[in-house]
Scaffold this motif. Structure first.
Motif, PDB file in Angstrom:
ATOM      1  N   ALA A   1      -1.318  55.945  59.454  1.00  0.00           N
ATOM      2  CA  ALA A   1      -0.268  55.358  58.612  1.00  0.00           C
ATOM      3  C   ALA A   1      -0.033  53.900  58.985  1.00  0.00           C
ATOM      4  O   ALA A   1       0.136  53.037  58.124  1.00  0.00           O
ATOM      5  N   GLN A   2      -0.054  53.630  60.317  1.00  0.00           N
ATOM      6  CA  GLN A   2       0.118  52.242  60.762  1.00  0.00           C
ATOM      7  C   GLN A   2      -0.987  51.375  60.186  1.00  0.00           C
ATOM      8  O   GLN A   2      -0.763  50.269  59.709  1.00  0.00           O
ATOM      9  N   LEU A   3      -2.207  51.913  60.237  1.00  0.00           N
ATOM     10  CA  LEU A   3      -3.368  51.172  59.742  1.00  0.00           C
ATOM     11  C   LEU A   3      -3.211  50.883  58.255  1.00  0.00           C
ATOM     12  O   LEU A   3      -3.445  49.768  57.791  1.00  0.00           O
ATOM     13  N   ALA A   4      -2.782  51.911  57.521  1.00  0.00           N
ATOM     14  CA  ALA A   4      -2.610  51.716  56.079  1.00  0.00           C
ATOM     15  C   ALA A   4      -1.550  50.665  55.814  1.00  0.00           C
ATOM     16  O   ALA A   4      -1.726  49.788  54.964  1.00  0.00           O
ATOM     17  N   ALA A   5      -0.451  50.720  56.593  1.00  0.00           N
ATOM     18  CA  ALA A   5       0.607  49.722  56.398  1.00  0.00           C
ATOM     19  C   ALA A   5       0.079  48.329  56.711  1.00  0.00           C
ATOM     20  O   ALA A   5       0.347  47.368  55.987  1.00  0.00           O
ATOM     21  N   ALA A   6      -0.703  48.236  57.796  1.00  0.00           N
ATOM     22  CA  ALA A   6      -1.254  46.931  58.175  1.00  0.00           C
ATOM     23  C   ALA A   6      -2.178  46.416  57.080  1.00  0.00           C
ATOM     24  O   ALA A   6      -2.176  45.232  56.752  1.00  0.00           O
ATOM     25  N   ASN A   7      -2.961  47.334  56.488  1.00  0.00           N
ATOM     26  CA  ASN A   7      -3.865  46.917  55.416  1.00  0.00           C
ATOM     27  C   ASN A   7      -3.110  46.426  54.201  1.00  0.00           C
ATOM     28  O   ASN A   7      -3.485  45.434  53.585  1.00  0.00           O
ATOM     29  N   GLU A   8      -2.033  47.141  53.870  1.00  0.00           N
ATOM     30  CA  GLU A   8      -1.223  46.707  52.731  1.00  0.00           C
ATOM     31  C   GLU A   8      -0.658  45.316  52.970  1.00  0.00           C
ATOM     32  O   GLU A   8      -0.687  44.452  52.101  1.00  0.00           O
ATOM     33  N   GLU A   9      -0.162  45.133  54.212  1.00  0.00           N
ATOM     34  CA  GLU A   9       0.408  43.837  54.575  1.00  0.00           C
ATOM     35  C   GLU A   9      -0.659  42.749  54.451  1.00  0.00           C
ATOM     36  O   GLU A   9      -0.416  41.667  53.912  1.00  0.00           O
ATOM     37  N   LEU A  10      -1.857  43.083  54.923  1.00  0.00           N
ATOM     38  CA  LEU A  10      -2.985  42.142  54.872  1.00  0.00           C
ATOM     39  C   LEU A  10      -3.282  41.759  53.433  1.00  0.00           C
ATOM     40  O   LEU A  10      -3.435  40.592  53.090  1.00  0.00           O
ATOM     41  N   GLU A  11      -3.333  42.781  52.581  1.00  0.00           N
ATOM     42  CA  GLU A  11      -3.618  42.564  51.169  1.00  0.00           C
ATOM     43  C   GLU A  11      -2.552  41.668  50.542  1.00  0.00           C
ATOM     44  O   GLU A  11      -2.845  40.722  49.819  1.00  0.00           O
ATOM     45  N   ARG A  12      -1.275  41.977  50.897  1.00  0.00           N
ATOM     46  CA  ARG A  12      -0.169  41.192  50.346  1.00  0.00           C
ATOM     47  C   ARG A  12      -0.302  39.734  50.767  1.00  0.00           C
ATOM     48  O   ARG A  12      -0.188  38.822  49.952  1.00  0.00           O
ATOM     49  N   ARG A  13      -0.603  39.525  52.071  1.00  0.00           N
ATOM     50  CA  ARG A  13      -0.707  38.141  52.561  1.00  0.00           C
ATOM     51  C   ARG A  13      -1.882  37.426  51.921  1.00  0.00           C
ATOM     52  O   ARG A  13      -1.824  36.245  51.636  1.00  0.00           O
ATOM     53  N   ARG A  14      -2.972  38.194  51.709  1.00  0.00           N
ATOM     54  CA  ARG A  14      -4.145  37.574  51.101  1.00  0.00           C
ATOM     55  C   ARG A  14      -3.793  37.115  49.687  1.00  0.00           C
ATOM     56  O   ARG A  14      -4.135  36.020  49.274  1.00  0.00           O
ATOM     57  N   ASN A  15      -3.073  37.972  48.959  1.00  0.00           N
ATOM     58  CA  ASN A  15      -2.662  37.593  47.612  1.00  0.00           C
ATOM     59  C   ASN A  15      -1.772  36.356  47.651  1.00  0.00           C
ATOM     60  O   ASN A  15      -1.933  35.445  46.842  1.00  0.00           O
ATOM     61  N   GLU A  16      -0.847  36.360  48.621  1.00  0.00           N
ATOM     62  CA  GLU A  16       0.041  35.195  48.742  1.00  0.00           C
ATOM     63  C   GLU A  16      -0.766  33.939  48.991  1.00  0.00           C
ATOM     64  O   GLU A  16      -0.535  32.904  48.380  1.00  0.00           O
ATOM     65  N   ALA A  17      -1.731  34.051  49.919  1.00  0.00           N
ATOM     66  CA  ALA A  17      -2.538  32.883  50.268  1.00  0.00           C
ATOM     67  C   ALA A  17      -3.340  32.408  49.065  1.00  0.00           C
ATOM     68  O   ALA A  17      -3.468  31.205  48.816  1.00  0.00           O
ATOM     69  N   GLU A  18      -3.839  33.382  48.280  1.00  0.00           N
ATOM     70  CA  GLU A  18      -4.617  32.988  47.107  1.00  0.00           C
ATOM     71  C   GLU A  18      -3.741  32.291  46.072  1.00  0.00           C
ATOM     72  O   GLU A  18      -4.142  31.277  45.502  1.00  0.00           O
ATOM     73  N   THR A  19      -2.539  32.834  45.871  1.00  0.00           N
ATOM     74  CA  THR A  19      -1.618  32.179  44.942  1.00  0.00           C
ATOM     75  C   THR A  19      -1.296  30.773  45.428  1.00  0.00           C
ATOM     76  O   THR A  19      -1.300  29.811  44.655  1.00  0.00           O
ATOM     77  N   ALA A  20      -1.040  30.678  46.747  1.00  0.00           N
ATOM     78  CA  ALA A  20      -0.700  29.358  47.297  1.00  0.00           C
ATOM     79  C   ALA A  20      -1.856  28.388  47.075  1.00  0.00           C
ATOM     80  O   ALA A  20      -1.644  27.218  46.757  1.00  0.00           O
ATOM     81  N   LEU A  21      -3.067  28.896  47.221  1.00  0.00           N
ATOM     82  CA  LEU A  21      -4.243  28.034  47.042  1.00  0.00           C
ATOM     83  C   LEU A  21      -4.325  27.537  45.603  1.00  0.00           C
ATOM     84  O   LEU A  21      -4.595  26.359  45.351  1.00  0.00           O
ATOM     85  N   VAL A  22      -4.065  28.441  44.660  1.00  0.00           N
ATOM     86  CA  VAL A  22      -4.097  28.040  43.247  1.00  0.00           C
ATOM     87  C   VAL A  22      -3.051  26.951  43.002  1.00  0.00           C
ATOM     88  O   VAL A  22      -3.339  25.924  42.386  1.00  0.00           O
ATOM     89  N   HIS A  23      -1.833  27.166  43.543  1.00  0.00           N
ATOM     90  CA  HIS A  23      -0.786  26.155  43.369  1.00  0.00           C
ATOM     91  C   HIS A  23      -1.187  24.828  43.981  1.00  0.00           C
ATOM     92  O   HIS A  23      -0.966  23.767  43.415  1.00  0.00           O
ATOM     93  N   LEU A  24      -1.811  24.928  45.162  1.00  0.00           N
ATOM     94  CA  LEU A  24      -2.234  23.718  45.860  1.00  0.00           C
ATOM     95  C   LEU A  24      -3.249  22.954  45.026  1.00  0.00           C
ATOM     96  O   LEU A  24      -3.178  21.733  44.883  1.00  0.00           O
ATOM     97  N   ARG A  25      -4.197  23.703  44.432  1.00  0.00           N
ATOM     98  CA  ARG A  25      -5.212  23.042  43.610  1.00  0.00           C
ATOM     99  C   ARG A  25      -4.568  22.356  42.416  1.00  0.00           C
ATOM    100  O   ARG A  25      -4.923  21.230  42.074  1.00  0.00           O
ATOM    101  N   GLU A  26      -3.590  23.061  41.814  1.00  0.00           N
ATOM    102  CA  GLU A  26      -2.909  22.448  40.663  1.00  0.00           C
ATOM    103  C   GLU A  26      -2.200  21.166  41.096  1.00  0.00           C
ATOM    104  O   GLU A  26      -2.296  20.136  40.431  1.00  0.00           O
ATOM    105  N   ALA A  27      -1.515  21.271  42.264  1.00  0.00           N
ATOM    106  CA  ALA A  27      -0.787  20.097  42.753  1.00  0.00           C
ATOM    107  C   ALA A  27      -1.760  18.956  43.035  1.00  0.00           C
ATOM    108  O   ALA A  27      -1.494  17.795  42.729  1.00  0.00           O
ATOM    109  N   GLN A  28      -2.913  19.319  43.584  1.00  0.00           N
ATOM    110  CA  GLN A  28      -3.904  18.298  43.901  1.00  0.00           C
ATOM    111  C   GLN A  28      -4.372  17.597  42.626  1.00  0.00           C
ATOM    112  O   GLN A  28      -4.474  16.374  42.583  1.00  0.00           O
ATOM    113  N   ASP A  29      -4.621  18.395  41.568  1.00  0.00           N
ATOM    114  CA  ASP A  29      -5.026  17.803  40.293  1.00  0.00           C
ATOM    115  C   ASP A  29      -3.981  16.817  39.802  1.00  0.00           C
ATOM    116  O   ASP A  29      -4.306  15.713  39.359  1.00  0.00           O
ATOM    117  N   ILE A  30      -2.710  17.254  39.907  1.00  0.00           N
ATOM    118  CA  ILE A  30      -1.638  16.383  39.424  1.00  0.00           C
ATOM    119  C   ILE A  30      -1.598  15.087  40.231  1.00  0.00           C
ATOM    120  O   ILE A  30      -1.490  13.995  39.684  1.00  0.00           O
TER     121      ILE A  30
END
Ligand SMILES: Nc1ncnc2c1ncn2[C@@H]1O[C@H](COP(=O)(O)OP(=O)(O)OP(=O)(O)O)[C@@H](O)[C@H]1O
Ligand SMILES: [Mg+2]
Lengths: 345, 137
Positions: free
Chosen positions: A60-89
């Protein structure tokens, strides 16, 4: 009643306990051994229950850690998209800002010849009015007329020269501005083009008493993107003004072009230089030593992209703290066609 | 019997068994590549010492993570201690974890279930740096 995963084991234990009771009468000598066996089995059964719980919890701990990892990865990807947009601007607004600086430069440069032309014209108008008055009074003498001719000749020559200069400036600025705003490809002579770009930077250069010497053979004719060259040089010069001569000392920059294909262009300043720890990072996006003072850290990144992309070349930086910085660009005289090779774009 | 000390690695815990003093300690993470070969010698040393001496025992368990086979090794150790305690020897096990570490607290409950003679307590972790001994506890 809830379902018991260990019902079978518990039945075995119950069964064994009953067996021991029955054995107590018939074979008491076996009872003690059997009891020990049953205890050992009971212990092992409890170990097993415990281990199942342990591994369930770890799972269960492992599954929770994986979920957290997935969530952070999504956050990082969103942040990257925003960063790219900001860079374009930022890239877009940087281009607009440098166009704004260009317009200011144009206004400043054209002011001088136009000002001279205006005062010459008004001088000529005064002289002409005086001549007309003299003629009206019927008092025109030969010497009056000769003096007027001399004045007219001088002033018209000056007016013409200054208007031609203004026209030439407008022409070159227009060229630089159009080049900079577009990514148009054309054939152009590098030496004269460098001088035109420097003209647009004159106000900034003059302000700090800086000079730029250009050492470029007249021949090199490039087939490529003058807008990119203009933006590269503008960035390098403005960087030198912002970073190399912060102490207010007037500096000397040199632009030296050698070779006709590939062309090598070295831009060097004799200013503060770049710390060895910083040097490997100057082309990285957002690397700046002036954060909080208006530096976005994109200037050299854009320069790098322009050299590697449209120009199809390379750029390197060398520096000795206290003695200055040199950027060396090497690129083919004929820029790669889009899709001609992987580096373009 | 001499002390047994194995330094911690990323996957194996610190083993610090001061046999002459009767103070034993396990600390760190435990998911060895081969649990049997890691814990085998530790268990052997423990059993031999339990058989050869009768000084009171205190074991501090301060694991932040362990896998299933390490859990089994721990149960074996506790079983050996329970046997010694049943024979009249004073044995204490102190299970150390963070106050808010619910999983570790539940493990403590599980592991103490079969210990009738060992005095089993749950306490805060020792200093994170980890080598200090808390003799007052
Ligand atoms: N000619 C130079 N002399 C000394 N340091 C320089 C020079 N050119 C660039 N640098 C260093 O390289 C860093 C990165 O330059 P870059 O042009 O990418 O960003 P910036 O000038 O700080 O910000 P921006 O160009 O976005 O306004 C600068 O912050 C500065 O430390
Ligand atoms: Mg810059």
């Amino acid at each position: 009643m809830s379902f018991n995963l260990f019902a079978a084991e518990e039945q075995v234990i119950e069964h064994a306990d009953r067996l021991r009771e029955r054995l107590a009468d018939v074979a008491p000598e076996c009872c003690e051994d059997l009891g020990a066996l049953i205890d050992a089995f009971r212990r092992s059964y409890r170990d097993q229950r415990r281990l199942v719980r342990v591994s369930d919890r770890l799972q269960a701990q492992l599954a929770a850690a994986n979920e957290e990892l997935e969530r952070r990865r999504n956050e990082a990807e969103t942040a990257l998209v925003h960063l790219r947009e900001a860079q374009d601007i930022i890239v877009r607004s940087e281009r607009l800002a440098s166009l704004g600086a260009l317009v200011a430069g144009v206004a400043h440069e054209i002011n001088t010849p136009v000002g001279i032309a205006v005062s010459c014209a008004s001088h000529l108008a005064d002289a002409t009015q005086r001549l007309r008055d003299t003629v009206d009074r019927g008092a025109l003498g030969r010497s009056d007329f000769t003096r007027y001719l001399a004045t007219a000749t001088d002033t018209t020559a000056l007016i013409l020269a200054n208007c031609e200069r203004a026209a030439a400036l407008i022409h070159s600025f227009k060229q630089v501005a159009v080049d900079r705003a577009s990514s148009e490809r054309r054939v152009f002579k590098l030496g004269p083009y460098i001088r035109e770009v420097l003209l647009s930077l004159q106000p900034e250069l003059r302000q700090g008493n800086h000079t730029v010497t250009v050492d470029c053979p007249p021949e090199p004719e490039l087939d490529g993107f003058p807008g990119a060259v203009s933006q590269i040089l503008t960035n390098l010069v403005l960087n030198a003004l912002q970073h190399a001569y912060r102490d207010g000392r007037p500096g000397t920059m040199t632009i030296r072009v050698t070779g006709d294909d590939p062309v090598e262009l070295v831009f060097a300043d004799d200013g503060a230089g770049i710390a060895p720890d910083d040097l490997p990072h100057v082309f990285e996006p957002f690397f700046t030593t002036r954060r909080g003072e208006g530096g976005s850290g994109l200037g050299l990144h854009i320069v790098h992209n322009l050299v590697v992309g449209p120009l199809g070349g390379t750029i390197t930086a060398a520096s000795e703290p206290g003695r200055g910085t040199a950027f060396t660009l090497r690129f083919p005289a004929r820029a790669p066609m889009p899709h001609e090779d992987g580096a373009a774009g | 019997m001499d002390a047994l000390r194995i330094d911690a690695t990323r996957r194996t815990p610190l083993v610090d068994f001061d046999f002459p003093a009767g103070v034993l300690r396990l600390a760190g993470e435990s998911y060895p590549d081969d649990s049997a070969s890691f814990f085998g010698p530790v268990l052997t040393a423990l059993r031999e010492w339990l058989a050869a001496s009768d000084v009171p025992v205190r074991l501090d368990v301060e694991l932040v993570y362990f896998n299933s086979s390490s859990a089994k090794a721990l149960m074996n150790m506790f079983q050996a201690l329970e046997t010694a305690a049943a024979g009249g020897r004073p044995v204490r096990v102190i299970w150390r974890c963070d106050e808010d570490d619910d999983a570790m607290r539940e493990f403590a409950e599980d592991f103490s279930e079969d210990l009738d003679h060992v005095e089993f307590t749950v306490a805060e972790r020792l200093d994170a740096a980890g080598s200090g001994r808390d003799d007052a506890a």
